[in-house]
Scaffold this motif. Sequence first.
Motif, PDB file in Angstrom:
ATOM      1  N   CYS A  30       0.837  -1.209   0.000  1.00  0.00           N
ATOM      2  CA  CYS A  30       0.000   0.000   0.000  1.00  0.00           C
ATOM      3  C   CYS A  30       0.871   1.259   0.000  1.00  0.00           C
ATOM      4  O   CYS A  30       0.560   2.235  -0.695  1.00  0.00           O
ATOM      5  N   HIS A  31       1.951   1.218   0.744  1.00  0.00           N
ATOM      6  CA  HIS A  31       2.866   2.369   0.802  1.00  0.00           C
ATOM      7  C   HIS A  31       3.459   2.637  -0.576  1.00  0.00           C
ATOM      8  O   HIS A  31       3.549   3.795  -1.024  1.00  0.00           O
ATOM      9  N   ASP A  32       3.842   1.587  -1.267  1.00  0.00           N
ATOM     10  CA  ASP A  32       4.468   1.733  -2.589  1.00  0.00           C
ATOM     11  C   ASP A  32       3.508   2.359  -3.603  1.00  0.00           C
ATOM     12  O   ASP A  32       3.876   3.280  -4.342  1.00  0.00           O
ATOM     13  N   ILE A  33       2.263   1.857  -3.649  1.00  0.00           N
ATOM     14  CA  ILE A  33       1.340   2.375  -4.655  1.00  0.00           C
ATOM     15  C   ILE A  33       0.889   3.791  -4.317  1.00  0.00           C
ATOM     16  O   ILE A  33       0.634   4.600  -5.215  1.00  0.00           O
ATOM     17  N   MET A  34       0.821   4.117  -3.017  1.00  0.00           N
ATOM     18  CA  MET A  34       0.446   5.476  -2.636  1.00  0.00           C
ATOM     19  C   MET A  34       1.581   6.459  -2.913  1.00  0.00           C
ATOM     20  O   MET A  34       1.346   7.597  -3.329  1.00  0.00           O
ATOM     21  N   THR A  35       2.810   6.021  -2.709  1.00  0.00           N
ATOM     22  CA  THR A  35       3.965   6.869  -3.024  1.00  0.00           C
ATOM     23  C   THR A  35       3.980   7.217  -4.508  1.00  0.00           C
ATOM     24  O   THR A  35       4.201   8.373  -4.900  1.00  0.00           O
ATOM     25  N   GLU A  36       3.725   6.205  -5.330  1.00  0.00           N
ATOM     26  CA  GLU A  36       3.697   6.422  -6.780  1.00  0.00           C
ATOM     27  C   GLU A  36       2.548   7.360  -7.176  1.00  0.00           C
ATOM     28  O   GLU A  36       2.725   8.269  -7.993  1.00  0.00           O
ATOM     29  N   LYS A  37       1.382   7.148  -6.594  1.00  0.00           N
ATOM     30  CA  LYS A  37       0.221   7.982  -6.919  1.00  0.00           C
ATOM     31  C   LYS A  37       0.440   9.429  -6.466  1.00  0.00           C
ATOM     32  O   LYS A  37       0.083  10.365  -7.191  1.00  0.00           O
ATOM     33  N   LEU A  38       1.026   9.629  -5.297  1.00  0.00           N
ATOM     34  CA  LEU A  38       1.271  10.985  -4.811  1.00  0.00           C
ATOM     35  C   LEU A  38       2.216  11.746  -5.734  1.00  0.00           C
ATOM     36  O   LEU A  38       2.027  12.941  -5.991  1.00  0.00           O
ATOM     37  N   ALA A  39       3.214  11.043  -6.255  1.00  0.00           N
ATOM     38  CA  ALA A  39       4.137  11.680  -7.204  1.00  0.00           C
ATOM     39  C   ALA A  39       3.390  12.103  -8.468  1.00  0.00           C
ATOM     40  O   ALA A  39       3.629  13.189  -9.016  1.00  0.00           O
ATOM     41  N   GLN A  40       2.482  11.252  -8.932  1.00  0.00           N
ATOM     42  CA  GLN A  40       1.689  11.569 -10.123  1.00  0.00           C
ATOM     43  C   GLN A  40       0.782  12.776  -9.870  1.00  0.00           C
ATOM     44  O   GLN A  40       0.668  13.673 -10.718  1.00  0.00           O
ATOM     45  N   LEU A  41       0.131  12.798  -8.712  1.00  0.00           N
ATOM     46  CA  LEU A  41      -0.770  13.907  -8.391  1.00  0.00           C
ATOM     47  C   LEU A  41       0.006  15.220  -8.264  1.00  0.00           C
ATOM     48  O   LEU A  41      -0.454  16.262  -8.751  1.00  0.00           O
ATOM     49  N   ASP A  42       1.152  15.174  -7.621  1.00  0.00           N
ATOM     50  CA  ASP A  42       1.955  16.397  -7.469  1.00  0.00           C
ATOM     51  C   ASP A  42       2.415  16.919  -8.823  1.00  0.00           C
ATOM     52  O   ASP A  42       2.451  18.132  -9.052  1.00  0.00           O
ATOM     53  N   GLN A  43       2.756  16.009  -9.722  1.00  0.00           N
ATOM     54  CA  GLN A  43       3.165  16.415 -11.069  1.00  0.00           C
ATOM     55  C   GLN A  43       1.992  17.053 -11.814  1.00  0.00           C
ATOM     56  O   GLN A  43       2.149  18.083 -12.485  1.00  0.00           O
ATOM     57  N   GLU A  44       0.821  16.450 -11.683  1.00  0.00           N
ATOM     58  CA  GLU A  44      -0.370  16.994 -12.343  1.00  0.00           C
ATOM     59  C   GLU A  44      -0.706  18.382 -11.799  1.00  0.00           C
ATOM     60  O   GLU A  44      -1.033  19.295 -12.567  1.00  0.00           O
ATOM     61  N   VAL A  45      -0.628  18.550 -10.488  1.00  0.00           N
ATOM     62  CA  VAL A  45      -0.903  19.852  -9.884  1.00  0.00           C
ATOM     63  C   VAL A  45       0.101  20.891 -10.367  1.00  0.00           C
ATOM     64  O   VAL A  45      -0.262  22.022 -10.712  1.00  0.00           O
ATOM     65  N   ALA A  46       1.378  20.512 -10.412  1.00  0.00           N
ATOM     66  CA  ALA A  46       2.422  21.444 -10.859  1.00  0.00           C
ATOM     67  C   ALA A  46       2.181  21.897 -12.289  1.00  0.00           C
ATOM     68  O   ALA A  46       2.346  23.079 -12.624  1.00  0.00           O
ATOM     69  N   GLU A  47       1.777  20.981 -13.161  1.00  0.00           N
ATOM     70  CA  GLU A  47       1.504  21.320 -14.561  1.00  0.00           C
ATOM     71  C   GLU A  47       0.303  22.252 -14.674  1.00  0.00           C
ATOM     72  O   GLU A  47       0.316  23.208 -15.457  1.00  0.00           O
ATOM     73  N   ARG A  48      -0.735  21.996 -13.902  1.00  0.00           N
ATOM     74  CA  ARG A  48      -1.926  22.856 -13.925  1.00  0.00           C
ATOM     75  C   ARG A  48      -1.597  24.269 -13.460  1.00  0.00           C
ATOM     76  O   ARG A  48      -2.030  25.255 -14.058  1.00  0.00           O
ATOM     77  N   GLU A  49      -0.843  24.351 -12.381  1.00  0.00           N
ATOM     78  CA  GLU A  49      -0.516  25.660 -11.817  1.00  0.00           C
ATOM     79  C   GLU A  49       0.422  26.438 -12.748  1.00  0.00           C
ATOM     80  O   GLU A  49       0.359  27.664 -12.811  1.00  0.00           O
ATOM     81  N   ALA A  50       1.266  25.720 -13.468  1.00  0.00           N
ATOM     82  CA  ALA A  50       2.143  26.383 -14.445  1.00  0.00           C
ATOM     83  C   ALA A  50       1.322  26.995 -15.564  1.00  0.00           C
ATOM     84  O   ALA A  50       1.595  28.122 -16.012  1.00  0.00           O
ATOM     85  N   VAL A  51       0.288  26.264 -16.013  1.00  0.00           N
ATOM     86  CA  VAL A  51      -0.611  26.787 -17.056  1.00  0.00           C
ATOM     87  C   VAL A  51      -1.363  28.004 -16.550  1.00  0.00           C
ATOM     88  O   VAL A  51      -1.518  29.001 -17.243  1.00  0.00           O
ATOM     89  N   ASP A  52      -1.833  27.926 -15.281  1.00  0.00           N
ATOM     90  CA  ASP A  52      -2.574  29.043 -14.698  1.00  0.00           C
ATOM     91  C   ASP A  52      -1.726  30.313 -14.622  1.00  0.00           C
ATOM     92  O   ASP A  52      -2.222  31.416 -14.841  1.00  0.00           O
ATOM     93  N   ARG A  53      -0.445  30.153 -14.317  1.00  0.00           N
ATOM     94  CA  ARG A  53       0.433  31.309 -14.193  1.00  0.00           C
ATOM     95  C   ARG A  53       0.686  31.988 -15.550  1.00  0.00           C
ATOM     96  O   ARG A  53       0.983  33.177 -15.624  1.00  0.00           O
ATOM     97  N   GLN A  54       0.581  31.185 -16.621  1.00  0.00           N
ATOM     98  CA  GLN A  54       0.834  31.719 -17.965  1.00  0.00           C
ATOM     99  C   GLN A  54      -0.370  32.473 -18.526  1.00  0.00           C
ATOM    100  O   GLN A  54      -0.250  33.184 -19.512  1.00  0.00           O
ATOM    101  N   ARG A  55      -1.531  32.289 -17.899  1.00  0.00           N
ATOM    102  CA  ARG A  55      -2.743  32.941 -18.410  1.00  0.00           C
ATOM    103  C   ARG A  55      -2.791  34.424 -18.055  1.00  0.00           C
ATOM    104  O   ARG A  55      -2.256  34.838 -17.052  1.00  0.00           O
TER     105      ARG A  55
END
Length: 246
Positions: free
Chosen positions: A221-246
Amino acid sequence: MLVILRALIVIPFCILVCLGGSLYCLFSPRNPRHSYTFGRLFGRLAPVFGLTVETRINPVIKADGNCIYIANHQNNYDMVTAAAAVQPRTVTVGKKSLLWIPFFGPFYWLTGNILIDRNNKTKSRGTIYQIIDQMKKRDISVWMFPEGTRSRGRGLLPFKTGAFHAAIAAGVQIVPICVSTTSGKIKLNRWNNGHVIVEMMSPIDTSSYDKDQVRELAQHCHDIMTEKLAQLDQEVAEREAVDRQR
């Protein structure tokens, strides 16, 4: 100035919810539906903190019966961000010391949550069976933080085994819930504190595990949650980067 404005909204709101909620719960004390009701209410504070929270609920869960939810525990903002993921007839497990927090402690107990003594290992083992017993008697699911404490920006901490012992002994599935990183992100003097994603993952069947494989299940469970958290953080970072460019 913004800090003061937020304090003037959040502090009275929390006190009123705890006091009013405690009175309301006296008509049906420890009814498990209260956690869902008031969890949603606390979730409404997210915009006050400048957060845009996206909650992704796994549609399979509603038809799968009771389970044990496990979530990462970052800080006190979890009460605002993760609250929208709480499902009906789900209670949380917290430290017994929470009972002594003014306003909040009695309210937490009256809403049906389970209090345990984490400083006493003998009692903690007995609590696992208490959790199982309550799941069966009250027809509830249980929400636990397997890290056992707030991570405060240190990443996903090692898991304690209580939640996994309980899931195996009760014969129920484990449902991981991941909240993207909020530690160090929320500035109370800033209007917009960005995005947070709360994602409920697919259930994990525990029927193939026995009590001797608890640590194996916890690590999986720790392994799959670690992987998912990395994915979510990457997705959030990409969204916020787009927002800053608007």
